[in-house]
Design an enzyme around this catalytic site. Structure first.
Site, PDB file in Angstrom:
ATOM      1  N   ASP A 114       0.829  -1.207   0.000  1.00  0.00           N
ATOM      2  CA  ASP A 114       0.000   0.000   0.000  1.00  0.00           C
ATOM      3  C   ASP A 114       0.867   1.263   0.000  1.00  0.00           C
ATOM      4  OD1 ASP A 114      -2.346   1.412  -0.036  1.00  0.00           O
ATOM      5  OD2 ASP A 114      -2.858   1.064   2.067  1.00  0.00           O
ATOM      6  N   ASN A 126     -10.951  -2.563  -5.273  1.00  0.00           N
ATOM      7  CA  ASN A 126     -10.198  -1.653  -6.157  1.00  0.00           C
ATOM      8  C   ASN A 126     -10.881  -1.440  -7.513  1.00  0.00           C
ATOM      9  OD1 ASN A 126      -6.956  -2.777  -4.920  1.00  0.00           O
ATOM     10  ND2 ASN A 126      -8.097  -0.954  -4.339  1.00  0.00           N
TER      11      ASN A 126
HETATM   12  C1  IPE Z   1      -5.519  -2.737  -0.267  1.00  0.00           C
HETATM   13  O1  IPE Z   1      -5.119  -1.419  -0.490  1.00  0.00           O
HETATM   14  C2  IPE Z   1      -5.500  -3.490  -1.534  1.00  0.00           C
HETATM   15  C3  IPE Z   1      -4.184  -3.648  -2.173  1.00  0.00           C
HETATM   16  C4  IPE Z   1      -3.037  -3.311  -1.685  1.00  0.00           C
HETATM   17  C5  IPE Z   1      -4.227  -4.288  -3.455  1.00  0.00           C
HETATM   18  P1  IPE Z   1      -6.176  -0.231  -0.592  1.00  0.00           P
HETATM   19  O2  IPE Z   1      -5.406   1.017  -0.687  1.00  0.00           O
HETATM   20  O3  IPE Z   1      -7.133  -0.512  -1.684  1.00  0.00           O
HETATM   21  O4  IPE Z   1      -6.919  -0.377   0.806  1.00  0.00           O
HETATM   22  P2  IPE Z   1      -7.939   0.575   1.583  1.00  0.00           P
HETATM   23  O5  IPE Z   1      -9.142   0.699   0.733  1.00  0.00           O
HETATM   24  O6  IPE Z   1      -7.261   1.875   1.798  1.00  0.00           O
HETATM   25  O7  IPE Z   1      -8.203  -0.149   2.859  1.00  0.00           O
HETATM   26  C1  IPE Z   2      -1.501   0.256  -3.394  1.00  0.00           C
HETATM   27  O1  IPE Z   2      -1.296   1.621  -3.422  1.00  0.00           O
HETATM   28  C2  IPE Z   2      -1.728  -0.331  -4.764  1.00  0.00           C
HETATM   29  C3  IPE Z   2      -3.108  -0.757  -5.029  1.00  0.00           C
HETATM   30  C4  IPE Z   2      -4.103  -0.763  -4.170  1.00  0.00           C
HETATM   31  C5  IPE Z   2      -3.376  -1.235  -6.375  1.00  0.00           C
HETATM   32  P1  IPE Z   2      -2.497   2.645  -3.429  1.00  0.00           P
HETATM   33  O2  IPE Z   2      -2.864   2.914  -4.843  1.00  0.00           O
HETATM   34  O3  IPE Z   2      -3.608   2.174  -2.569  1.00  0.00           O
HETATM   35  O4  IPE Z   2      -1.816   3.928  -2.792  1.00  0.00           O
HETATM   36  P2  IPE Z   2      -2.446   4.946  -1.742  1.00  0.00           P
HETATM   37  O5  IPE Z   2      -2.971   4.131  -0.611  1.00  0.00           O
HETATM   38  O6  IPE Z   2      -3.530   5.684  -2.454  1.00  0.00           O
HETATM   39  O7  IPE Z   2      -1.299   5.819  -1.370  1.00  0.00           O
HETATM   40 MG    MG Z   3      -4.056   2.406  -0.600  1.00  0.00          MG
END
Ligand code: IPE
Ligand code: IPE
Ligand code: MG
Length: 248
Positions: free
Chosen positions: A21, A69
């Site tokens: 993340d 997602n």
């Molecule tokens: C969790 O990350 C899913 C992945 C890393 C693929 P998100 O960024 O989507 O999670 P939330 O929604 O903030 O909990």
């Molecule tokens: C994790 O990084 C990757 C995926 C969930 C695909 P994020 O895209 O959630 O990054 P933040 O949480 O917005 O910084």
């Molecule tokens: Mg995230």
């Protein structure tokens, strides 16, 4: 100092699961758009897979795309799918050379056809490798997985192939996407979020959790070793007393 030297070789987790993340925030900090962060995140993936091979972690599950997602802006979803296809096609040979076996969990039927094709090719190519099993969680969520498992079991009961008192925790294990892998001993989440976001709820029942503020694109080998060392400093009691554990 290389933290790798501080790792106890006799207490390496067999399976590590990671919620990767913070790509979006990393990009923002660098004045770029979110996709730039996802691209940079691929470099962390490469390093962590390599680190697993070096220290002897046999299974690595990476949460790459959750069921939730799909609700992101279409441009980001499309870009992530493209990145997935291009990364797999570029990296497959390299992973194969390093002895990595590719596997996937999640509702893969919902992924674009090009993505499914690349995934299947790399799974087939690497099927006999034994150094590290890399499991990508794609269009994955635990509630989805558990619901599917319950449906499969209920169907067997309905057909009279299974009795209700034959439903055990092991049978549930066998009906999960993860049936071929041991449960993770360690779950890592980057970027300072202290939640599980629908990831491996069943399989993490007794895992150790490691949360770090480091954003995924900055999570490289030394950060990974820190997590393993933290794991090694914990006492895993599984309901027993500390005395029982140390007398063993
Ligand atoms: C969790 O990350 C899913 C992945 C890393 C693929 P998100 O960024 O989507 O999670 P939330 O929604 O903030 O909990
Ligand atoms: C994790 O990084 C990757 C995926 C969930 C695909 P994020 O895209 O959630 O990054 P933040 O949480 O917005 O910084
Ligand atoms: Mg995230």
């Amino acid at each position: 100092m290389d933290l790798r030297d501080s790792i106890d070789k006799n207490n390496i987790p067999k399976h590590i699961a990671i919620i990767m993340d913070g790509n979006g925030r990393w990009a923002k900090q660098h004045g770029e758009d979110r996709i730039f962060g996802h691209h940079e995140g691929v470099n962390s993936v490469r390093e962590i897979v390599e680190a697993c091979g070096e220290v002897g972690v046999k299974y690595l599950t990476l949460y790459a795309f959750s069921t939730e997602n799909w609700n992101r802006p279409k441009e980001e979803v499309d870009a992530l799918m493209e990145l997935l296809v291009s990364t797999i096609s570029l990296e497959a040979q390299n992973l194969h050379k390093k002895g990595v076996r590719m596997q996937v969990i999640g509702d893969t039927a919902s992924l674009p056809a090009s993505c499914q094709k690349e995934l299947q090719e790399s799974i087939d190519l690497t099927a006999n490798n034994t150094t590290v099993t890399l499991i990508l969680a794609l269009s994955y969520s635990s509630k989805w997985e558990i619901t599917e498992a319950v449906k499969k079991i209920a169907a067997q009961v309905e057909k009279g192939e299974l009795k209700i008192n034959e439903i055990t925790s092991r049978l549930l294990d066998e009906n999960m996407n993860t049936k071929d892998f041991p449960d993770p001993e360690l779950m890592i989440r980057t970027s300072g979020e202290n939640r599980i976001s629908n990831f491996l709820l069943w399989q993490l029942a007794y895992a150790e959790f490691y949360f770090t503020e480091v954003l995924w694109p900055d999570f490289r080998k030394q950060e990974f070793y820190k997590a393993i060392i933290s794991y090694q400093n914990r006492e895993r009691r599984f309901g027993k007393t500390s005395e029982q554990i140390s007398n063993n």
